[in-house]
Enzyme design. Structure first.
Site, PDB file in Angstrom:
ATOM      1  N   ARG A  47      20.515  -0.627  43.231  1.00  0.00           N
ATOM      2  CA  ARG A  47      21.954  -0.380  43.379  1.00  0.00           C
ATOM      3  C   ARG A  47      22.466  -0.905  44.713  1.00  0.00           C
ATOM      4  O   ARG A  47      23.652  -0.722  45.020  1.00  0.00           O
ATOM      5  CB  ARG A  47      22.214   1.122  43.299  1.00  0.00           C
ATOM      6  CG  ARG A  47      22.818   1.583  41.967  1.00  0.00           C
ATOM      7  CD  ARG A  47      22.895   3.095  42.005  1.00  0.00           C
ATOM      8  NE  ARG A  47      23.819   3.686  41.095  1.00  0.00           N
ATOM      9  CZ  ARG A  47      23.495   4.165  39.901  1.00  0.00           C
ATOM     10  NH1 ARG A  47      22.283   4.043  39.436  1.00  0.00           N
ATOM     11  NH2 ARG A  47      24.414   4.752  39.162  1.00  0.00           N
TER      12      ARG A  47
ATOM     13  N   ARG B 280      32.186  12.452  28.297  1.00  0.00           N
ATOM     14  CA  ARG B 280      30.837  13.039  28.417  1.00  0.00           C
ATOM     15  C   ARG B 280      30.950  14.472  28.964  1.00  0.00           C
ATOM     16  O   ARG B 280      30.285  15.381  28.477  1.00  0.00           O
ATOM     17  CB  ARG B 280      29.961  12.180  29.336  1.00  0.00           C
ATOM     18  CG  ARG B 280      28.640  12.849  29.673  1.00  0.00           C
ATOM     19  CD  ARG B 280      27.624  11.900  30.256  1.00  0.00           C
ATOM     20  NE  ARG B 280      27.994  11.401  31.563  1.00  0.00           N
ATOM     21  CZ  ARG B 280      27.370  10.408  32.188  1.00  0.00           C
ATOM     22  NH1 ARG B 280      26.371   9.798  31.604  1.00  0.00           N
ATOM     23  NH2 ARG B 280      27.744  10.026  33.387  1.00  0.00           N
TER      24      ARG B 280
ATOM     25  N   ARG C  75      27.634  17.449  34.398  1.00  0.00           N
ATOM     26  CA  ARG C  75      27.188  16.823  35.656  1.00  0.00           C
ATOM     27  C   ARG C  75      28.269  16.982  36.725  1.00  0.00           C
ATOM     28  O   ARG C  75      29.433  16.641  36.490  1.00  0.00           O
ATOM     29  CB  ARG C  75      26.896  15.339  35.412  1.00  0.00           C
ATOM     30  CG  ARG C  75      25.455  15.079  35.039  1.00  0.00           C
ATOM     31  CD  ARG C  75      25.197  13.658  34.649  1.00  0.00           C
ATOM     32  NE  ARG C  75      25.565  12.653  35.650  1.00  0.00           N
ATOM     33  CZ  ARG C  75      25.291  11.365  35.523  1.00  0.00           C
ATOM     34  NH1 ARG C  75      24.622  10.933  34.474  1.00  0.00           N
ATOM     35  NH2 ARG C  75      25.659  10.506  36.440  1.00  0.00           N
TER      36      ARG C  75
ATOM     37  N   ARG D 163      32.463   7.276  42.972  1.00  0.00           N
ATOM     38  CA  ARG D 163      31.297   6.532  42.465  1.00  0.00           C
ATOM     39  C   ARG D 163      31.686   5.086  42.185  1.00  0.00           C
ATOM     40  O   ARG D 163      30.915   4.162  42.443  1.00  0.00           O
ATOM     41  CB  ARG D 163      30.756   7.199  41.195  1.00  0.00           C
ATOM     42  CG  ARG D 163      29.984   8.473  41.504  1.00  0.00           C
ATOM     43  CD  ARG D 163      29.789   9.323  40.263  1.00  0.00           C
ATOM     44  NE  ARG D 163      29.009   8.685  39.229  1.00  0.00           N
ATOM     45  CZ  ARG D 163      28.938   9.131  37.975  1.00  0.00           C
ATOM     46  NH1 ARG D 163      29.599  10.210  37.613  1.00  0.00           N
ATOM     47  NH2 ARG D 163      28.206   8.496  37.098  1.00  0.00           N
TER      48      ARG D 163
ATOM     49  N   LYS E 284      24.461   2.160  30.857  1.00  0.00           N
ATOM     50  CA  LYS E 284      23.105   1.737  31.258  1.00  0.00           C
ATOM     51  C   LYS E 284      22.051   2.658  30.642  1.00  0.00           C
ATOM     52  O   LYS E 284      21.083   2.186  30.060  1.00  0.00           O
ATOM     53  CB  LYS E 284      22.945   1.773  32.797  1.00  0.00           C
ATOM     54  CG  LYS E 284      23.899   0.876  33.555  1.00  0.00           C
ATOM     55  CD  LYS E 284      23.632   0.919  35.056  1.00  0.00           C
ATOM     56  CE  LYS E 284      23.871   2.274  35.695  1.00  0.00           C
ATOM     57  NZ  LYS E 284      25.291   2.680  35.755  1.00  0.00           N
TER      58      LYS E 284
HETATM   59  P1  B4P Z   1      25.747   6.357  30.390  1.00  0.00           P
HETATM   60  O1  B4P Z   1      24.877   5.475  29.595  1.00  0.00           O
HETATM   61  O2  B4P Z   1      25.289   7.783  30.572  1.00  0.00           O
HETATM   62  O3  B4P Z   1      26.118   5.824  31.852  1.00  0.00           O
HETATM   63  P2  B4P Z   1      25.196   5.198  32.976  1.00  0.00           P
HETATM   64  O4  B4P Z   1      25.812   3.883  33.283  1.00  0.00           O
HETATM   65  O5  B4P Z   1      23.761   5.198  32.573  1.00  0.00           O
HETATM   66  O6  B4P Z   1      25.136   6.292  34.129  1.00  0.00           O
HETATM   67  P3  B4P Z   1      25.604   6.597  35.570  1.00  0.00           P
HETATM   68  O7  B4P Z   1      25.785   5.366  36.420  1.00  0.00           O
HETATM   69  O8  B4P Z   1      26.769   7.497  35.371  1.00  0.00           O
HETATM   70  O9  B4P Z   1      24.490   7.519  36.213  1.00  0.00           O
HETATM   71  P4  B4P Z   1      23.078   7.379  36.933  1.00  0.00           P
HETATM   72  O10 B4P Z   1      22.275   8.452  36.329  1.00  0.00           O
HETATM   73  O11 B4P Z   1      22.518   5.999  36.895  1.00  0.00           O
HETATM   74  O12 B4P Z   1      27.165   6.327  29.674  1.00  0.00           O
HETATM   75  C1  B4P Z   1      28.253   7.142  30.072  1.00  0.00           C
HETATM   76  C2  B4P Z   1      28.989   7.685  28.850  1.00  0.00           C
HETATM   77  O13 B4P Z   1      29.539   6.633  28.063  1.00  0.00           O
HETATM   78  C3  B4P Z   1      28.079   8.484  27.912  1.00  0.00           C
HETATM   79  O14 B4P Z   1      28.729   9.661  27.543  1.00  0.00           O
HETATM   80  C4  B4P Z   1      27.875   7.580  26.714  1.00  0.00           C
HETATM   81  O15 B4P Z   1      27.721   8.300  25.511  1.00  0.00           O
HETATM   82  C5  B4P Z   1      29.168   6.761  26.691  1.00  0.00           C
HETATM   83  N1  B4P Z   1      28.948   5.412  26.180  1.00  0.00           N
HETATM   84  C6  B4P Z   1      27.919   4.574  26.503  1.00  0.00           C
HETATM   85  N2  B4P Z   1      28.053   3.397  25.853  1.00  0.00           N
HETATM   86  C7  B4P Z   1      29.224   3.484  25.123  1.00  0.00           C
HETATM   87  C8  B4P Z   1      29.906   2.568  24.237  1.00  0.00           C
HETATM   88  N3  B4P Z   1      29.448   1.323  23.971  1.00  0.00           N
HETATM   89  N4  B4P Z   1      31.071   2.984  23.687  1.00  0.00           N
HETATM   90  C9  B4P Z   1      31.547   4.230  23.942  1.00  0.00           C
HETATM   91  N5  B4P Z   1      30.940   5.138  24.752  1.00  0.00           N
HETATM   92  C10 B4P Z   1      29.782   4.766  25.336  1.00  0.00           C
HETATM   93  O16 B4P Z   1      23.385   7.717  38.494  1.00  0.00           O
HETATM   94  C11 B4P Z   1      23.871   8.973  38.957  1.00  0.00           C
HETATM   95  C12 B4P Z   1      23.821   9.077  40.499  1.00  0.00           C
HETATM   96  O17 B4P Z   1      22.439   9.012  40.962  1.00  0.00           O
HETATM   97  C13 B4P Z   1      24.519   7.961  41.300  1.00  0.00           C
HETATM   98  O18 B4P Z   1      25.912   8.179  41.449  1.00  0.00           O
HETATM   99  C14 B4P Z   1      23.755   8.054  42.666  1.00  0.00           C
HETATM  100  O19 B4P Z   1      24.210   9.131  43.458  1.00  0.00           O
HETATM  101  C15 B4P Z   1      22.321   8.365  42.237  1.00  0.00           C
HETATM  102  N6  B4P Z   1      21.493   7.146  42.090  1.00  0.00           N
HETATM  103  C16 B4P Z   1      20.918   6.720  40.929  1.00  0.00           C
HETATM  104  N7  B4P Z   1      20.235   5.575  41.134  1.00  0.00           N
HETATM  105  C17 B4P Z   1      20.376   5.258  42.459  1.00  0.00           C
HETATM  106  C18 B4P Z   1      19.925   4.182  43.277  1.00  0.00           C
HETATM  107  N8  B4P Z   1      19.176   3.184  42.759  1.00  0.00           N
HETATM  108  N9  B4P Z   1      20.261   4.165  44.590  1.00  0.00           N
HETATM  109  C19 B4P Z   1      20.989   5.155  45.123  1.00  0.00           C
HETATM  110  N10 B4P Z   1      21.464   6.220  44.404  1.00  0.00           N
HETATM  111  C20 B4P Z   1      21.173   6.270  43.082  1.00  0.00           C
END
Ligand code: B4P
Length: 208
Positions: free
Chosen positions: A99, A138, A150, A161, A24
């Site tokens: 979420r 990561r 992290r 998670r 995302k």
């Molecule tokens: P990311 O792109 O970093 O993953 P994400 O889905 O954005 O993040 P995540 O859900 O972990 O965290 P968030 O900050 O939203 O990709 C992960 C890895 O994969 C990276 O290393 C990337 O390089 C690699 N990658 C990506 N695309 C790829 C591809 N096509 N091929 C290969 N590799 C690839 O949330 C963190 C915490 O914040 C939650 O657990 C919760 O506690 C809190 N939170 C955030 N929003 C909230 C909400 N709305 N309500 C309640 N709590 C919330």
């Protein structure tokens, strides 16, 4: 020239949805840069609040470290405030929000209040094995580069998670499917291929 002016004036108001580690954040940054609109990541907002030690950050810290969701009231308040900023006038990408279904309902209320609406919700589909591999990679890469790892990227916390996602976040997909806004994208492909598909899907949904 005219096409360029139309592109400049039109809006893109979208949500990037998916499980933890689906990409995302990765995709939101790329698509936001393409449309010159801000990426509004609730994860980044919360991590900034934790790092700054604000009262909100202090409430969020323990929940985030345990892999739990932070309370709807906290997150909705952050997003509501951010959507009032002038830079969101030309559009925005909500990354990691909503979420829970309660957050989705509240988002609708905030958008109605400020006279805005969503254009599209992109759901990135990636299986659990790959999610766990990506998050582990990561953490390894951050450690190798001497960067901060992290706390919630610990393998046991990642499992929690994922459980949170299936229990509380997955129903948000049905909420937007029944509103006719959801489009699923295969997130297993290369980063560039996923971005191209999202840009193709979104280029016709912008509005004035
Ligand atoms: P990311 O792109 O970093 O993953 P994400 O889905 O954005 O993040 P995540 O859900 O972990 O965290 P968030 O900050 O939203 O990709 C992960 C890895 O994969 C990276 O290393 C990337 O390089 C690699 N990658 C990506 N695309 C790829 C591809 N096509 N091929 C290969 N590799 C690839 O949330 C963190 C915490 O914040 C939650 O657990 C919760 O506690 C809190 N939170 C955030 N929003 C909230 C909400 N709305 N309500 C309640 N709590 C919330």
């Amino acid at each position: 020239m005219l096409a360029h002016l139309i592109e400049e004036a039109s809006k893109m108001q979208m949500i990037m949805f998916g499980p933890p580690g689906a990409g995302k954040g990765t995709q939101s940054k790329r698509v936001a840069a393409h449309y010159s609109i801000p990426q509004l990541s609730t994860g980044d907002m919360l991590r900034d609040a934790v790092a700054a030690g604000t009262p909100l950050g202090m409430r969020a810290k323990d929940l985030m470290e345990r892999g739990a969701l932070v309370g709807d009231d906290i997150v909705v308040a952050c997003v509501r405030q951010r959507l009032m900023d002038a830079d969101t006038q030309r559009g925005f990408i909500l990354d990691g929000f909503p979420r829970t279904v309660a957050q989705a309902v509240e988002l609708n209320e905030v958008l109605t209040e400020i006279g805005r609406r969503l254009d599209i919700v992109i759901e990135l589909s990636v299986d659990d094995d790959e999610l766990e591999k990506r998050i582990a990679a990561r953490a390894r890469n951050a450690a190798a580069a001497g960067e901060k790892v992290r706390v919630d990227d610990d393998p046991q916390t990642v499992k929690l998670r994922l459980r949170e996602f299936y229990n509380n976040t997955q129903p948000v997909s049905e909420f937007y499917r029944s509103a006719g806004l959801l489009v699923k994208v295969d997130g297993l492909r290369d980063v560039e291929q996923v971005t191209s598909e999202i840009i193709n899907l979104t280029k016709d949904v912008r509005h004035f």
